[in-house]
Scaffold this active site. Structure first.
Site, short mmCIF file in Angstrom:
data_model
loop_
_atom_site.label_atom_id
_atom_site.label_comp_id
_atom_site.label_asym_id
_atom_site.label_seq_id
_atom_site.Cartn_x
_atom_site.Cartn_y
_atom_site.Cartn_z
N LYS A 3 0.86 -1.18 0.00
CA LYS A 3 0.00 0.00 0.00
C LYS A 3 0.90 1.24 0.00
O LYS A 3 1.51 1.57 1.02
CB LYS A 3 -0.91 0.01 1.24
CG LYS A 3 -2.00 1.05 1.13
CD LYS A 3 -2.45 1.61 2.44
CE LYS A 3 -1.54 2.62 3.00
NZ LYS A 3 -1.28 3.83 2.17
N GLY B 265 7.77 5.19 7.28
CA GLY B 265 6.95 6.39 7.36
C GLY B 265 7.30 7.15 8.63
O GLY B 265 8.38 6.99 9.18
N SER B 266 6.36 7.95 9.09
CA SER B 266 6.64 8.81 10.24
C SER B 266 6.61 8.01 11.55
O SER B 266 5.98 6.95 11.63
CB SER B 266 5.61 9.93 10.30
OG SER B 266 4.34 9.37 10.53
N GLU C 151 10.74 1.57 9.85
CA GLU C 151 11.77 2.54 9.46
C GLU C 151 11.09 3.90 9.55
O GLU C 151 10.24 4.24 8.73
CB GLU C 151 12.27 2.27 8.03
CG GLU C 151 12.98 0.93 7.87
CD GLU C 151 14.31 0.83 8.62
OE1 GLU C 151 14.81 1.87 9.11
OE2 GLU C 151 14.84 -0.28 8.73
N CYS D 24 14.67 10.57 4.89
CA CYS D 24 14.73 10.21 6.32
C CYS D 24 16.10 10.51 6.88
O CYS D 24 16.22 10.97 8.01
CB CYS D 24 14.35 8.74 6.50
SG CYS D 24 15.32 7.61 5.51
N GLU E 145 11.57 17.04 13.30
CA GLU E 145 12.00 16.64 11.96
C GLU E 145 11.31 17.56 10.94
O GLU E 145 10.09 17.51 10.79
CB GLU E 145 11.61 15.19 11.68
CG GLU E 145 12.07 14.74 10.32
CD GLU E 145 11.59 13.35 9.90
OE1 GLU E 145 10.43 12.99 10.18
OE2 GLU E 145 12.38 12.64 9.26
P1 NAD Z 1 3.25 8.73 7.11
O1 NAD Z 1 3.56 8.06 8.40
O2 NAD Z 1 2.30 9.85 7.11
O3 NAD Z 1 2.71 7.69 6.04
C1 NAD Z 1 3.44 6.53 5.69
C2 NAD Z 1 2.47 5.48 5.17
O4 NAD Z 1 1.62 5.04 6.24
C3 NAD Z 1 1.52 5.96 4.08
O5 NAD Z 1 1.41 4.94 3.11
C4 NAD Z 1 0.21 6.15 4.82
O6 NAD Z 1 -0.93 6.05 4.00
C5 NAD Z 1 0.27 5.01 5.80
N1 NAD Z 1 -0.63 5.12 6.97
C6 NAD Z 1 -1.30 6.22 7.43
N2 NAD Z 1 -1.99 5.89 8.54
C7 NAD Z 1 -1.74 4.58 8.80
C8 NAD Z 1 -2.15 3.68 9.83
N3 NAD Z 1 -2.94 4.05 10.83
N4 NAD Z 1 -1.69 2.41 9.77
C9 NAD Z 1 -0.86 2.01 8.79
N5 NAD Z 1 -0.44 2.81 7.79
C10 NAD Z 1 -0.88 4.09 7.80
O7 NAD Z 1 4.69 9.16 6.54
P2 NAD Z 1 4.98 10.07 5.28
O8 NAD Z 1 4.61 11.47 5.67
O9 NAD Z 1 4.41 9.44 4.06
O10 NAD Z 1 6.58 9.95 5.16
C11 NAD Z 1 7.48 10.82 5.75
C12 NAD Z 1 8.09 10.17 7.00
O11 NAD Z 1 8.70 8.93 6.64
C13 NAD Z 1 9.21 10.99 7.61
O12 NAD Z 1 9.09 10.99 9.01
C14 NAD Z 1 10.47 10.24 7.21
O13 NAD Z 1 11.59 10.45 8.05
C15 NAD Z 1 10.00 8.83 7.22
N6 NAD Z 1 10.87 7.99 6.41
C16 NAD Z 1 11.66 7.10 7.04
C17 NAD Z 1 12.54 6.29 6.30
C18 NAD Z 1 13.43 5.30 6.97
O14 NAD Z 1 13.96 4.44 6.27
N7 NAD Z 1 13.62 5.35 8.27
C19 NAD Z 1 12.56 6.41 4.91
C20 NAD Z 1 11.73 7.34 4.30
C21 NAD Z 1 10.87 8.12 5.07
#
Ligand code: NAD
Length: 473
Positions: free
Chosen positions: A170, A221-222, A243, A277, A373
Site C-alpha cells: 500500500k 513512514g513517520s 523505518e 529520512c 523533523e
Molecule cells: P506517514 O507516516 O504519514 O505515512 C506513511 C504510510 O503510512 C503511508 O502509506 C500512509 O498512507 C500510511 N498510513 C497512514 N496511517 C496509517 C495507519 N494508521 N496504519 C498504517 N499505515 C498508515 O509518513 P509520510 O509522511 O508518508 O513519510 C514521511 C516520514 O517517513 C518521515 O518521518 C520520514 O523520516 C519517514 N521515512 C523514514 C525512512 C526510513 O527508512 N527510516 C525512509 C523514508 C521516510
C-alpha cells in the site's frame, strides 16, 4: 496523464472498487491523474490472493525466485525514463534525482537475486545435531511513504520475495502512481498473487496492518504512524519492521575547510528538497569557522534553481504535498522568531508547494526547527565550542536514525562517530545507503533492520531442529 493505471490483485489489473481519487503534481498544485481507490473488499481479496499464492511461491526454488527479481530489474531498467518522468510528476524531485531513484532501485533488486538463506548447523557431535532453518513468514504488508516511493517498495519487495514470502503493498496516497506502474510491469513477470498493490486515501493502512491474514508488516513512514502500526501488530504478535523519522546531526570538526564541507552538507540537507529520512537536518559547526561556514552554505542555497522538477536545470523541486508544505512553512516562521534566516525563508509566490533552500543560524537548541523533523529544504546551523558538549547535543533527540561527522583526521572523526547514538553514522559522506549494508534506526527512529543479510532475515522465522539419537531405556 491519459493512461489510467490499475490496482494489482491476484494477478489481475483492477479498477478501484471505491472509485478514484486525484493525484496532484506538487509543482503545480493541480491534479494530473486519477488513482484507483481500493475498497475494503479489495483489501481482503488482495490479502487472500497473497495467502493463496504463498505455499507455491515458498516452495519455488530460491534460484527461480531470484531470477524473477532479475527480470523485474531488467524490466524496470528498460523503462527508466518513463518511470522517472512519472516520479517527478507525482513526487516533485528533479528528473536527474528521479532517474537516480529508479536506477538505484534496479541495484536493490539485483542485490537480492543471488541471496540464499541456508540452514546453519549450530552443533554436530556424536550424532547430536542442532540446525537452524529459516522459513518464510507468509503475507507481508508493505506500507511506504511519499519521498522515495519506488526505492522504498523494492527495498521491501526484494528481500521478502527472495526468501519466499508474498506481499500486499500500500503506497502513500500522494505518490501511488509509480507503484501502480511497477505493478503493471510485475504482473507480467511474477505468478498471480505473489505481489499485490492496493491504493487508499490514508484509510486502509490500519485495516491492512490489523488484517488476520497478514504475518508481517514492513513499514516506512513517520514515527507517529509507526507507533500506530506497532500497536496494531501487537494484537496478533505480528512481525514488524519500522523505518521511521530522523533528525540527523552533522558534526563538523575543526580541522576541515569550511567552504568545502559547506558544499557537502548543503547537498546532504537539500537533495530531494530535504525530504529524506537521513537528510542532514541539523549542522553543528565549531565557533571559529561558524561565520565562514554560514556564509558559504547561504551562498549555495541562494544559487539553487527552485522550479518544477521536470524543467532542465532545476536543482530543488517542490515539497511533495500541501500538508508537508504547511508544516515546513510553520517551522520556518517559528525559526524566524528565535534565529536569523540567512537564505530563503519565504515560500515562492506561485502555484505549487515551493520553499527555497532556507538556512537559519543562531537558533537555540530548544527551537522547534532543531528539535523536530522538518523534512523539507530548511537547515539550522548551530555553533559549538566543545566536542563532548556537541556530541551530547547531537544525541539529545528522541530520534536515532543517521548522522555524519566531517573531519580531515579520519581516526578522530571515526571516534566521534562511534559516540553518536544512531543506527548509522557516516564519516565524510552522507546518504550512502547500500542494499548490502544493514540499515536501522535507534530510539524512536525504528525497530528492526532493513537491507543487508540481517534485513533479509527479518522476512523469515528461525526454526531450530534439535535432534539426538533415540536411546532405549
Ligand atoms: P506517514 O507516516 O504519514 O505515512 C506513511 C504510510 O503510512 C503511508 O502509506 C500512509 O498512507 C500510511 N498510513 C497512514 N496511517 C496509517 C495507519 N494508521 N496504519 C498504517 N499505515 C498508515 O509518513 P509520510 O509522511 O508518508 O513519510 C514521511 C516520514 O517517513 C518521515 O518521518 C520520514 O523520516 C519517514 N521515512 C523514514 C525512512 C526510513 O527508512 N527510516 C525512509 C523514508 C521516510
Amino acid at each position: 496523464m491519459d493512461k489510467q493505471l490499475k490496482l494489482l490483485i491476484g494477478g489481475s489489473l483492477a479498477d478501484g472498487g471505491a472509485g478514484t481519487f486525484d493525484v496532484v503534481n506538487p509543482a503545480t498544485g493541480k491534479a494530473f491523474a486519477q488513482c484507483p481507490k481500493a475498497s475494503e473488499a479489495q483489501l481482503d481479496e488482495a490479502v487472500a490472493a497473497a495467502k493463496a499464492a504463498f505455499p507455491a511461491w515458498a516452495a519455488t526454488d530460491a534460484g527461480e525466485r531470484g531470477a524473477m527479481l532479475a527480470k523485474l530489474a531488467d524490466a524496470l531498467e528498460a523503462r527508466v525514463a518513463e518511470f522517472a518522468s512519472l516520479l517527478t510528476m507525482e513526487q516533485g524531485k528533479p528528473t536527474r534525482q528521479a532517474m537516480g531513484e529508479i536506477i538505484g532501485s534496479t541495484y536493490v533488486l539485483r542485490a537480492f537475486v543471488d541471496k540464499r538463506v541456508e540452514p546453519v548447523v549450530l552443533r554436530d557431535k556424536g550424532g547430536k545435531t542442532v540446525t537452524e532453518h529459516r522459513t518464510p513468514l507468509g503475507v507481508v504488508a508493505a506500507i511506504t511513504p511519499w519521498n522515495y516511493p519506488v526505492m522504498m517498495l523494492v527495498q521491501k519487495l526484494a528481500p521478502a520475495l527472495v526468501t519466499g514470502n508474498t506481499m500486499v503493498l500500500k503506497p502513500a496516497p500522494t505518490t501511488p502512481l509509480t507503484s501502480l506502474l511497477f505493478a503493471e510491469l510485475a504482473s507480467e513477470i511474477l505468478p498471480a498473487g505473489v505481489f499485490n498493490v492496493i491504493c487508499d486515501e490514508n484509510d486502509l493502512g490500519g485495516k491492512l496492518t490489523a488484517h488476520p491474514g497478514v504475518a508481517k508488516i514492513a513499514f516506512t513512514g513517520s514515527t507517529a504512524t509507526g507507533k500506530k502500526v506497532m500497536a496494531s501488530a501487537a494484537a496478533m504478535v505480528k512481525r514488524v519492521t519500522l523505518e521511521l523519522g530522523g533528525n540527523d546531526a552533522a558534526i563538523v570538526l575543526d580541522d576541515i575547510d569550511a567552504k568545502a564541507v559547506a558544499k557537502k552538507i548543503y547537498e546532504g540537507a537539500m537533495t530531494n528538497a530535504g525530504q529524506i529520512c537521513v537528510a542532514i537536518k541539523r549542522a553543528y559547526v565549531p565557533a571559529n569557522m561558524y561565520d565562514a561556514f554560514c556564509e558559504e552554505i547561504a551562498r549555495l542555497a541562494n544559487e539553487a534553481i527552485v522550479d518544477d522538477g521536470s524543467k532542465q536545470g532545476t536543482t530543488v523541486g517542490p515539497i511533495q504535498n500541501r500538508q508537508q508544505f504547511e508544516k515546513v512553512k510553520e517551522l520556518v516562521e517559528d525559526a524566524k522568531l528565535h534565529g536569523k534566516v540567512i537564505a530563503g525563508g519565504e515560500a515562492l509566490d506561485r502555484d505549487g508547494y515551493f520553499m527555497p533552500p532556507t538556512i537559519v543560524r543562531d537558533l537555540p537548541d530548544d527551537a522547534r526547527l532543531v528539535r523536530e523533523e522538518q523534512f523539507g529544504p530548511v537547515l539550522p546551523v548551530l555553533k559549538y565550542d566543545d566536542i563532548d558538549d556537541v556530541i551530547a547535543r547531537a544525541n539529545a533527540s528522541e530520534y536515532g536514525l543517521g548522522g555524519s561527522v566531517w573531519g580531515k583526521d579520519l581516526t578522530r572523526a571515526t571516534e566521534v562517530a562511534q559516540k553518536i547514538d544512531t543506527g548509522t553514522v557516516w564519516v565524510n559522506q552522507y546518504l550512502a545507503i547500500d542494499p548490502r549494508i544493514p540499515f536501522r534506526g535507534s530510539k524512536q527512529s525504528g525497530l528492526g533492520t532493513e537491507l543487508g543479510d540481517e534485513g533479509m532475515l527479518e522476512y523469515t522465522q528461525a526454526h531450530i531442529v534439535n535432534a539426538v539419537p533415540f536411546e532405549d531405556a
